[in-house]
Scaffold this active site. Structure first.
Site, mmCIF file in Angstrom:
data_model
loop_
_atom_site.group_PDB
_atom_site.id
_atom_site.type_symbol
_atom_site.label_atom_id
_atom_site.label_comp_id
_atom_site.label_asym_id
_atom_site.label_seq_id
_atom_site.Cartn_x
_atom_site.Cartn_y
_atom_site.Cartn_z
ATOM 1 N N ASN A 397 0.823 -1.206 0.000
ATOM 2 C CA ASN A 397 0.000 0.000 0.000
ATOM 3 C C ASN A 397 0.859 1.260 0.000
ATOM 4 O O ASN A 397 1.053 1.888 -1.033
ATOM 5 C CB ASN A 397 -0.938 -0.042 1.208
ATOM 6 C CG ASN A 397 -2.045 0.986 1.104
ATOM 7 O OD1 ASN A 397 -1.936 1.944 0.354
ATOM 8 N ND2 ASN A 397 -3.112 0.796 1.840
ATOM 9 N N ASP A 398 1.431 1.583 1.135
ATOM 10 C CA ASP A 398 2.192 2.827 1.235
ATOM 11 C C ASP A 398 3.361 2.885 0.254
ATOM 12 O O ASP A 398 3.688 3.940 -0.254
ATOM 13 C CB ASP A 398 2.734 2.996 2.664
ATOM 14 C CG ASP A 398 1.607 3.256 3.651
ATOM 15 O OD1 ASP A 398 0.516 3.653 3.196
ATOM 16 O OD2 ASP A 398 1.814 3.058 4.850
ATOM 17 N N VAL A 399 3.973 1.735 -0.019
ATOM 18 C CA VAL A 399 5.166 1.740 -0.862
ATOM 19 C C VAL A 399 4.847 2.008 -2.328
ATOM 20 O O VAL A 399 5.748 2.155 -3.138
ATOM 21 C CB VAL A 399 5.973 0.428 -0.739
ATOM 22 C CG1 VAL A 399 6.485 0.250 0.670
ATOM 23 C CG2 VAL A 399 5.171 -0.771 -1.180
ATOM 24 N N SER A 438 -1.288 1.864 7.795
ATOM 25 C CA SER A 438 -0.867 3.185 8.259
ATOM 26 C C SER A 438 -2.024 4.169 8.239
ATOM 27 O O SER A 438 -1.913 5.274 8.748
ATOM 28 C CB SER A 438 0.264 3.712 7.384
ATOM 29 O OG SER A 438 -0.236 3.993 6.100
#
Lengths: 471, 95
Positions: A397-399, A438
């Site tokens: 996700n965040d990456v 996150s």
């Protein structure tokens, strides 16, 4: 004399072993060499003068060999069982717990030395004992807490409370004061004993307050950092016992952990200080606005996705922790084999902080028999992204969040990402519509070229591979 | 002076460690970590000496006995699991 030669040989083997770990081809041999080094170091202790002396004792219960043989036997049996039983997806948990018990062992050795005469001998040894207890005990509780978060025994979220930094500062201050009291030669023994017990308590608490504010996704950094601390604790034991092999190897491990910590921090665009003291993931209710705000992500069925994959000539998989959770690595391998049979070029893009420990994804993909030449780093894959027909994001996700590049208000602004959004089409495999761990809104999902495939990642990938078979 | 020598070794080892580890590619970071983790179990050497030379039944002996058990688990599990992982890393030719 012989003891020192044995220790030197052990050190050299450790160093060559780590050196060989830098290439996939020689890595296994390197690990063997380092294990041989360990065996030599352990056997050498059996010839230590004081240990040999215990052989002459009339009471066999006083025989040192008896006790160390029993202890080694117990430890080996447990160790073999753990190592054989663990699933590859559970590697971060195992490393965390092994690290914890290694650190506790160092703290115990420091404490036993203190128990010998309650003074710690000279000031230098006393300081080493103090530091071995402080670092070992803190790394122990820190590791156990990290293990708890990884195994989801306790909430993985960052837990922050007011005055956290002040509390940590106070704990460190008291710990240092205790060590100083313990080390002053002229002081009364009674005070020293109290100081050491206070130190033990403080150290155990400090490990908890250190790891508590760090969230699940930052675990790669925490594990690296604790690994480093354990190494330093070993070096401190080396100072206590004037043992060169412990000093050298402890320091090597300490350096290794610190470097990994820095690599992980860089991959998240954060400093160690920021990571340890800010409680990442706690204050980001104000998630970024996102470029095409409000746009509902488009979803797509497995059949339609298959049609697009069938005509793709290049496909890149971007795995994240979600792949580990869904145990989808073998299904991914199956799909990638089908794609290759179909003439597509398949690669895997691994972000440095994908998963829960450094290199976590590489191990899982290796377990599924994916050759390491196909695994690309972020730096290798990004320039080729615009030419990739399909990027398949599996539980990451965040990456892959483009906000990290475009949105200054985003909490992850500045973090280097895998530029999945530059591929012609992006499939995002996700369990549901919720946010990632996150809690940051992912702008990628509402991009024009992004298509969501909801459901269990393993089932989705298997049915995609199944479509190819049916052909 | 003995102590200064140890400090000297410590500093040199730190530089050596940085040199060695910086060359390890990211794909091998997990085995590197579990491998160095196993190496840090070398504290077993200290624990062994401590355990074998203390009065049986004393608290110090009991604690160092436990320390040997713990460190041995660390060493044995660390090396075996690292080997297991590295055994899985294959290149294309080795299929």
């Amino acid at each position: 004399m012989y003891l020192n030669i044995a220790y030197m040989v052990a050190c050299v083997l450790f160093i060559i072993g780590i050196k060989k770990l830098s290439k996939p081809k020689s890595a296994r041999q390197g690990n063997m060499l380092s294990a041989v080094g360990m065996l030599i170091a352990v056997v050498a202790v059996f010839f230590d003068n004081d240990v040999v002396k215990s052989w002459d004792t009339s009471n066999w219960l006083q025989n040192g060999y008896l006790w160390i043989a029993i202890a080694i036997a117990i430890g080996s049996v447990i160790g073999v069982i753990w190592a054989k039983k663990v699933k590859m997806t559970k590697m971060p948990e195992l490393v965390a717990i092994l690290n914890g018990i290694g650190a506790l062992a160092s703290a115990f050795v420091g404490f036993s030395e203190f128990l010998k005469d309650n003074t710690g001998g000279n000031a230098v040894t006393a300081v080493s004992i103090g530091l071995a207890i402080l670092i070992g005990a803190a790394a122990f509780t820190g590791s156990i807490l990290a293990w708890g978060k990884l195994a989801e025994k306790i909430p993985g979220k960052a837990i922050v409370f007011r005055g956290q930094n002040a509390l940590n500062a106070l704990l460190i201050l008291v710990a240092v004061a205790s060590i100083v009291l313990f080390a002053i030669p002229s002081l009364d023994v009674q005070i020293k004993v109290i100081a050491v017990y206070v130190l033990c308590a403080i150290s155990l608490i400090f490990g908890v307050t250190l790891v508590l504010p760090i969230g699940g996704g930052d675990m790669p950094v925490v594990i690296s950092l604790i690994n480093s601390l354990t190494g330093v604790a070993v070096a401190m034991v080396g100072f206590i016992l004037s043992n060169t092999v412990l000093v050298v190897t402890g320091c090597l491990v300490g350096a290794s952990g610190i470097i990994l910590t820095l690599i992980m921090c860089k991959a998240m665009n954060r400093s160690i200080g920021n990571l340890l003291f800010s409680g990442f993931g706690s204050d980001k209710k104000t998630a970024g606005k996102g470029g095409s705000a409000g746009a509902e992500p488009k979803s797509i069925s497995v059949e339609d996705a298959y049609v697009m994959l069938e005509s793709a000539s290049s496909v890149v998989f971007i795995p994240g922790y979600g792949m580990a959770v869904a145990q989808a690595q073998h299904a991914v391998k199956e799909l990638s084999a089908k794609l290759e049979e179909n003439g597509a070029e398949v690669s895997f893009a691994v972000h440095p902080v994908a998963g829960r420990m450094p290199g976590h994804m590489n191990v899982l993909l290796a377990e599924a028999d994916i050759p390491y030449e196909q695994l690309k780093t972020m730096e290798e894959i990004n320039p080729t992204m615009p030419t990739q027909d399909v990027a398949i994001v599996i539980g990451a996700n965040d990456v892959v969040n483009p906000s990290a590049e475009t949105d200054k208000s985003s909490p992850i602004y500045g973090m280097p990402i895998i530029k999945a959004h530059e591929a012609r089409t992006v499939f995002v495999l996700k369990r549901g519509k919720g946010k990632g761990f996150s809690g940051i809104e992912n702008e990628l999902f509402s991009r024009q070229n992004a298509l969501m495939i909801y459901g269990d990642a393993k089932a989705t990938i298997s049915s995609l591979a199944g479509e190819f078979k049916a052909e | 002076m003995d102590f200064m020598l140890l400090i000297f070794i410590f500093v040199i080892a730190a530089f050596l460690g940085v040199e060695l580890i910086s060359k390890v590619p990211s794909q091998l970071h997990t085995p590197l970590m579990s491998g160095t983790n196993a190496i840090s179990g070398v504290t077993v050497v200290g624990a062994l000496a401590m355990c074998a030379t203390q009065f049986t039944g004393s608290l110090g002996m009991v604690l160092s006995f436990i320390a040997v058990v713990l460190a041995t688990i660390n060493v044995v599990a660390g090396y075996i699991v690292t080997d297991r992982m590295l055994g899985m890393f294959k290149n294309k030719g080795a299929k």
